[in-house]
Design an enzyme around this catalytic site. Sequence first.
Site, PDB file in Angstrom:
ATOM      1  N   CYS A 197      39.742  43.707  37.612  1.00  9.93           N
ATOM      2  CA  CYS A 197      40.889  42.605  37.941  1.00  9.93           C
ATOM      3  C   CYS A 197      40.384  41.337  37.453  1.00  9.93           C
ATOM      4  O   CYS A 197      39.395  40.928  37.897  1.00  9.93           O
ATOM      5  CB  CYS A 197      41.057  42.813  39.550  1.00  9.93           C
ATOM      6  SG  CYS A 197      42.286  41.625  40.059  1.00  9.93           S
ATOM      7  N   ASP A 244      40.475  47.436  40.952  1.00 11.53           N
ATOM      8  CA  ASP A 244      41.575  46.606  40.402  1.00 11.53           C
ATOM      9  C   ASP A 244      42.526  46.461  41.539  1.00 11.53           C
ATOM     10  O   ASP A 244      42.399  46.994  42.646  1.00 11.53           O
ATOM     11  CB  ASP A 244      42.414  47.298  39.300  1.00 11.53           C
ATOM     12  CG  ASP A 244      43.349  46.210  38.749  1.00 11.53           C
ATOM     13  OD1 ASP A 244      43.027  45.088  38.815  1.00 11.53           O
ATOM     14  OD2 ASP A 244      44.434  46.672  38.193  1.00 11.53           O
ATOM     15  N   SER A 245      43.303  45.258  41.684  1.00 10.40           N
ATOM     16  CA  SER A 245      44.361  45.061  42.370  1.00 10.40           C
ATOM     17  C   SER A 245      45.480  46.133  42.709  1.00 10.40           C
ATOM     18  O   SER A 245      46.014  46.388  43.515  1.00 10.40           O
ATOM     19  CB  SER A 245      44.842  43.652  42.210  1.00 10.40           C
ATOM     20  OG  SER A 245      45.491  43.659  41.002  1.00 10.40           O
ATOM     21  N   GLU A 304      55.106  46.051  34.790  1.00 13.49           N
ATOM     22  CA  GLU A 304      55.184  47.095  36.058  1.00 13.49           C
ATOM     23  C   GLU A 304      56.552  47.913  36.152  1.00 13.49           C
ATOM     24  O   GLU A 304      56.556  48.919  36.701  1.00 13.49           O
ATOM     25  CB  GLU A 304      54.446  46.602  37.227  1.00 13.49           C
ATOM     26  CG  GLU A 304      53.253  46.353  37.060  1.00 13.49           C
ATOM     27  CD  GLU A 304      52.499  46.602  38.338  1.00 13.49           C
ATOM     28  OE1 GLU A 304      52.954  46.270  39.401  1.00 13.49           O
ATOM     29  OE2 GLU A 304      50.998  46.755  38.330  1.00 13.49           O
ATOM     30  N   HIS A 329      46.699  43.612  32.704  1.00 16.65           N
ATOM     31  CA  HIS A 329      47.985  44.350  32.239  1.00 16.65           C
ATOM     32  C   HIS A 329      48.340  43.754  30.678  1.00 16.65           C
ATOM     33  O   HIS A 329      49.007  44.547  30.110  1.00 16.65           O
ATOM     34  CB  HIS A 329      49.246  43.995  32.920  1.00 16.65           C
ATOM     35  CG  HIS A 329      49.303  44.349  34.401  1.00 16.65           C
ATOM     36  ND1 HIS A 329      48.362  44.404  35.292  1.00 16.65           N
ATOM     37  CD2 HIS A 329      50.386  45.238  35.021  1.00 16.65           C
ATOM     38  CE1 HIS A 329      48.604  44.877  36.249  1.00 16.65           C
ATOM     39  NE2 HIS A 329      49.819  45.577  36.339  1.00 16.65           N
ATOM     40  N   CYS A 357      43.970  39.313  31.870  1.00 17.10           N
ATOM     41  CA  CYS A 357      44.624  40.077  32.865  1.00 17.10           C
ATOM     42  C   CYS A 357      44.459  41.449  32.441  1.00 17.10           C
ATOM     43  O   CYS A 357      44.755  41.737  31.301  1.00 17.10           O
ATOM     44  CB  CYS A 357      46.031  39.480  33.132  1.00 17.10           C
ATOM     45  SG  CYS A 357      46.857  40.609  34.212  1.00 17.10           S
TER      46      CYS A 357
HETATM   47  N1  DGL Z   1      44.781  42.901  38.172  1.00 21.70           N
HETATM   48  C1  DGL Z   1      45.241  41.556  38.097  1.00 21.70           C
HETATM   49  C2  DGL Z   1      44.471  40.612  37.151  1.00 21.70           C
HETATM   50  O1  DGL Z   1      44.008  41.277  36.118  1.00 21.70           O
HETATM   51  C3  DGL Z   1      46.948  41.232  37.841  1.00 21.70           C
HETATM   52  C4  DGL Z   1      47.842  41.997  38.740  1.00 21.70           C
HETATM   53  C5  DGL Z   1      47.726  41.169  40.171  1.00 21.70           C
HETATM   54  O2  DGL Z   1      48.033  39.841  39.912  1.00 21.70           O
HETATM   55  O3  DGL Z   1      47.206  41.508  40.994  1.00 21.70           O
HETATM   56  O4  DGL Z   1      44.471  39.362  37.158  1.00 21.70           O
END
Ligand code: DGL
Length: 265
Positions: A71, A7-8, A153, A185, A183
């Site tokens: 991600c 993930d990012s 966050e 989150h 996403c």
């Molecule tokens: N993990 C990213 C997503 O699912 C969200 C956070 C980011 O923008 O890096 O798109």
Amino acid sequence: MKIGIFDSGLGGLWTMKSIVKELPDYDYVYLGDTKRLPYGNRSHETVYEFLCEGLTYLLKEKDCKIVVVACNTASAEAVSRARREFLPKKFPDRYVFGMILPTAEEAVQFRRVGIIATRGTISSNVYPKVIKKLNPKTKVFQLATPLLVPLIENDGSTFITEAVRDYLKPFATKKIDALVLGCTHYPIIKRTIRKFLPKNVAIISQDEFIPDRILLWLADHPSVETGLSKNKKREFLVTDITPHFKKLAKVWFGKNLKLTKVSLG
Ligand code: DGL
């Protein structure tokens, strides 16, 4: 060999939690690129570059056989390209599992589908494209909701309610019958999202179906499955550690979680 989860940042811990709950025996390595978070506002080229660096780390240094790209932004912008260009050249015997196709397959069970996601995911247009290909009759309405990740966050609960209320307004006139949380989150604020959707609108949330899809994928790939180690080991790697990341990771995954810092690229 292990299962990697990329993930990012730390949002993918929610996806991982649901996967580990359903498939507890395997060994997992989580890699969150916290140093370069967020990916959602970056160019497609940069996200591809970052994804390839993350994959290289997990496949080479951590001996992962398969990497689940939790991600959505990286899944939308870079996973198919990595499968076409990067994997065949560098790691022809490894696999990358993205979020887009399984999510689109859930979405096509509905007629009018809303999608919320980062700017990157929405501008890639990949969800509407894949959904249309699977079922041309499904109508798709998508909206970038870039304020949600930073609010989630940063404990912005009072603002989250207002942001969700405002973001979901345009969907009311579209008469959607399902909303995709596109996403990592957004499952975290599912209850708030539920409050602002009519009862008949289904929520398509990756934590609820991705584990099943991985289970099915492994059943379809027995040679991969038998090569996976099953010692219930979990490793959590990030590219930057701050006290806030540490706290967030414990809140999201459990207090015994230990983050280790690694460098990519
Ligand atoms: N993990 C990213 C997503 O699912 C969200 C956070 C980011 O923008 O890096 O798109």
